[in-house]
Design an enzyme around this catalytic site. Structure first.
Site, PDB file in Angstrom:
ATOM      1  N   GLU A  81       0.852  -1.182   0.000  1.00 18.02           N
ATOM      2  CA  GLU A  81       0.000   0.000   0.000  1.00 18.02           C
ATOM      3  C   GLU A  81       0.893   1.239   0.000  1.00 18.02           C
ATOM      4  O   GLU A  81       1.933   1.265   0.674  1.00 18.02           O
ATOM      5  CB  GLU A  81      -0.894  -0.007   1.241  1.00 18.02           C
ATOM      6  CG  GLU A  81      -1.857   1.170   1.316  1.00 18.02           C
ATOM      7  CD  GLU A  81      -2.680   1.174   2.595  1.00 18.02           C
ATOM      8  OE1 GLU A  81      -3.766   1.763   2.590  1.00 18.02           O
ATOM      9  OE2 GLU A  81      -2.216   0.593   3.605  1.00 18.02           O
ATOM     10  N   LYS A 180     -10.565   0.463  -1.289  1.00 21.74           N
ATOM     11  CA  LYS A 180     -10.495   0.238   0.156  1.00 21.74           C
ATOM     12  C   LYS A 180     -11.752   0.776   0.839  1.00 21.74           C
ATOM     13  O   LYS A 180     -12.149   1.924   0.629  1.00 21.74           O
ATOM     14  CB  LYS A 180      -9.243   0.916   0.717  1.00 21.74           C
ATOM     15  CG  LYS A 180      -8.983   0.636   2.200  1.00 21.74           C
ATOM     16  CD  LYS A 180      -7.666   1.276   2.625  1.00 21.74           C
ATOM     17  CE  LYS A 180      -7.344   1.011   4.079  1.00 21.74           C
ATOM     18  NZ  LYS A 180      -6.067   1.653   4.479  1.00 21.74           N
ATOM     19  N   CYS A 213      -4.872  -3.275   4.050  1.00 23.36           N
ATOM     20  CA  CYS A 213      -4.454  -2.795   5.372  1.00 23.36           C
ATOM     21  C   CYS A 213      -5.546  -2.865   6.441  1.00 23.36           C
ATOM     22  O   CYS A 213      -5.887  -3.937   6.919  1.00 23.36           O
ATOM     23  CB  CYS A 213      -3.899  -1.382   5.243  1.00 23.36           C
ATOM     24  SG  CYS A 213      -2.792  -0.913   6.611  1.00 23.36           S
TER      25      CYS A 213
END
Length: 499
Positions: A81, A180, A213
Site C-alpha cells: 500500500e 479500500k 491494510c
C-alpha cells in the site's frame, strides 16, 4: 478394431472439459517490502508530470523486485500500500497522482492500449511489467471517479478518490480492482465506497481475494471473502504501523491466516521511522517466509511456495471450537488481580508468581486459562496473564475478546502491556485457552527480538494453543486475539484524530 485416443488428444480433452486438469497444486508467491521514495511536502498540488516523475522512481525499484521474483519462478507478486506515490498527502495534493481505473470487465491490457480510458501511464507501466515478466502483479495506487450534484454524497470538488488495489495478470490484462472500504483515520485524502467490494479472481493456481491494510480488522470485506466466497489466498497490500504487544504486522497477519485457515500474501511499506515493517507469506499452518527489520532502510523480497488450494492440502488444520476446552474449567478467583492498559484497552491481569502452575483470569464473559512451566524464572522479568472483553475505541470501533500471556516492560506491574522487544525467559510448556463468544480467534506467538515461532506451537481442535517442547527463543507474548464481529457497529470504520 477398437482404437484409443492419443495422449495428446486426452490432454486437450481434459483442458476443454475439466479446467482443473491444468491447475497447479502448488505455486510460488512473492511479496516485496518497499522502502518508498516520498514526495517533498507541498501545500499546493504539483503538476501531473512531476507526480509521474516521483511515481516512476518507485516503479523503478519495484521493477527490479518484480524481475527478480520472476527469475525465481514466482507466479504472483504483491507490492505494498502507498508503494507507488507514498503518503502524507492532502486531498488536493494527492489528485495529480490519480488515474481513472476502469472496471476490469472492460477487457483491457493497458500495455498495448494505454490511452483507451484517458492518460494511464502508471497502469501502462504496471501492465507491461506483468506482461514482460509473465507474472501476476498486485499494486496499490489511486483511482479517481467524477460525480455531480445528482449524487448526494459527491464531494465538493466533483470527484471521488479511492485507495485502490489493482491486479494485472501475466499477459498484462487488468483482472481486478478493489477500492479500500475501511479507511484508517489518517486517510482523509480518500473516499470510502458506499458498500464493501467483494473482489475475487481465479487463476490456474487458485482463487484469490484482495483488500487493503485496515480492512483486515473488520468483517467486510475480509471475512466474507473467506467464509462465503471461499478464496484460497488473500492478497494484502498494507502500510502497517506496528503496535506491540499484539499488533505487529508479522504476528497479526500470520495469526489471521491461521485463524481464517487461508493463505495470506502480506506486503508492507518499509518505513522504520513510522514503525512500518513486517511482510510475509503465510499459510494456514504458519509462516512460510517473513521479514521484520526495524533498523535498516532497505526493501526486501520474499519468495515461497504455497498450496494453491490450502483446504485440500494434507497440512490444512482442522476446524477449532475455540471455547470447548476452556468451558470445562471452573474459574477459581485469584488474589492480587490488577488492571492495566494495552493499546488504550483496560485489561485484567494476574502475575505468574511461580515457575509453573495453572492460572485463570476473567473479564466480562471471558475467562482465560493458562497452564505453564518456565525453564528458569528470571528474577528481573515479570509475566502476566491478561483478559480483555469489550469495545475497542481508538483508531476504530470494534469488539475484542483477548487472552494473553505477556512479558511486562519492567518489574513494576504498572508497565504490563507496554511495548517490549526482548526477553530472557524460556517456557518449557504452555497451554492457553479462553471461553470465547466468537469463532474468530487468531493465535499469536511472538518471541524475543520480534520473531515468529513458526512451527513451534499448535492449536488443538478444542481451542488450546500449546507448545509441547518449548520455544526456541524467550517469549514476548502468547495470545488468542478474538474478534467479536457480530457486536460491531455497522458501516465503514472511519475515525478522525491522531493515534
Amino acid at each position: 478394431m477398437i482404437s484409443f485416443p492419443s495422449p495428446w488428444h486426452v490432454f486437450v480433452y481434459l483442458l476443454l472439459v475439466d479446467p482443473r486438469a491444468s491447475a497447479l497444486d502448488k505455486y510460488i508467491a512473492a511479496v516485496y517490502e518497499h522502502s518508498v521514495v516520498l514526495a517533498e511536502p507541498t501545500p499546493k498540488p504539483v503538476s501531473s508530470e512531476e507526480a509521474l516523475k516521483l511515481m516512476n522512481k518507485n516503479m523503478d525499484v519495484l521493477e527490479e523486485a518484480i524481475k527478480l521474483a520472476a527469475t525465481q519462478g514466482a507466479h504472483i507478486i504483491v507490492t505494498p500500500e502507498d508503494g507507488i506515490y507514498g503518503f502524507s498527502f492532502t486531498r488536493e495534493t494527492l489528485y495529480p497522482y490519480l488515474e481513472n481505473i476502469p472496471d476490469p470487465q472492460v477487457d483491457w491490457i493497458p500495455c498495448t492500449d494505454p490511452k483507451r480510458f484517458g492518460p494511464a501511464p502508471v497502469q501502462q507501466r504496471l501492465s507491461c511489467l506483468a506482461r514482460h515478466n509473465s507474472i501476476y502483479l498486485v499494486a496499490n495506487m489511486g483511482d479517481k471517479k467524477p460525480c455531480n450534484h445528482t449524487d448526494a454524497k459527491c464531494p465538493s470538488d466533483g470527484h471521488y478518490q479511492y485507495n485502490t488495489n489493482i491486479v494485472m495478470d501475466s499477459n498484462g490484462k487488468l483482472v481486478a480492482r478493489y477500492h479500500k472500504f475501511n479507511l484508517f483515520m489518517l486517510e482523509r485524502q480518500f473516499d470510502s465506497p458506499p458498500e464493501p467490494e467483494l473482489v475475487t479472481f481465479s487463476t490456474p493456481f487458485g482463487k484469490f481475494g484482495l483488500f487493503t491494510c485496515f480492512d483486515i480488522l473488520f468483517h467486510d470485506p475480509a471475512v466474507t471473502l473467506v467464509s462465503k466466497l471461499q478464496v484460497d489466498t488473500i492478497l494484502f497490500p498494507t502500510a502497517w504501523m506496528n503496535v506491540l504487544p499484539h499488533l505487529t504486522a508479522i504476528e497479526f497477519h500470520s495469526a489471521w491466516a491461521m485463524g481464517m485457515r487461508v493463505n495470506v500474501l502480506a506486503s508492507n511499506t518499509h518505513r522504520p521511522s513510522l514503525n512500518m515493517t513486517g511482510s510475509g507469506i503465510y499459510a494456514p499452518g504458519g509462516s512460510q517466509a517473513y521479514h521484520y527489520d526495524a533498523e535498516s532502510e532497505n526493501g526486501h523480497l520474499l519468495v515461497a511456495e504455497l498450496y494453491s488450494h490450502p483446504s485440500l492440502s494434507p497440512t490444512h488444520p482442522a476446524p477449532v471450537n475455540w471455547s470447548s476446552y476452556a468451558t470445562t474449567i471452573k474459574p477459581v478467583p485469584e488474589d492480587g488481580d490488577f488492571t492495566g492498559l494495552i493499546f488504550f484497552d483496560e485489561y485484567t491481569f494476574s502475575e505468574l508468581a511461580k515457575e509453573a502452575g495453572n492460572l485463570t483470569v476473567c473479564q466480562g464473559a471471558l475467562c482465560c486459562h493458562l497452564s505453564y512451566k518456565m525453564r528458569e524464572k528470571q528474577e528481573n522479568e515479570v509475566y502476566v496473564l491478561g483478559a480483555f472483553d469489550g469495545l475497542h475505541e481508538v483508531e476504530g470501533n470494534y469488539y475484542l475478546q483477548i487472552c494473553t500471556l505477556l512479558k511486562c516492560a519492567s518489574r513494576d506491574l504498572q508497565t504490563c502491556g507496554q511495548p517490549v522487544t526482548t526477553a530472557h525467559t524460556h517456557f518449557d510448556f504452555l497451554s492457553l485457552s479462553g471461553t470465547f463468544s466468537t469463532n474468530y480467534v487468531f493465535p499469536e506467538v511472538l518471541l524475543s527480538g520480534v520473531q515468529l515461532a513458526a512451527g513451534e506451537f499448535q492449536v488443538l481442535s478444542d481451542g488450546r494453543l500449546v507448545t509441547q517442547s518449548g520455544t526456541s527463543k524467550p517469549v514476548l507474548t502468547v495470545t488468542l486475539w478474538g474478534r467479536w464481529y457480530e457486536k460491531d457497529p455497522p458501516g465503514p470504520q472511519i475515525l478522525s484524530g491522531i493515534l
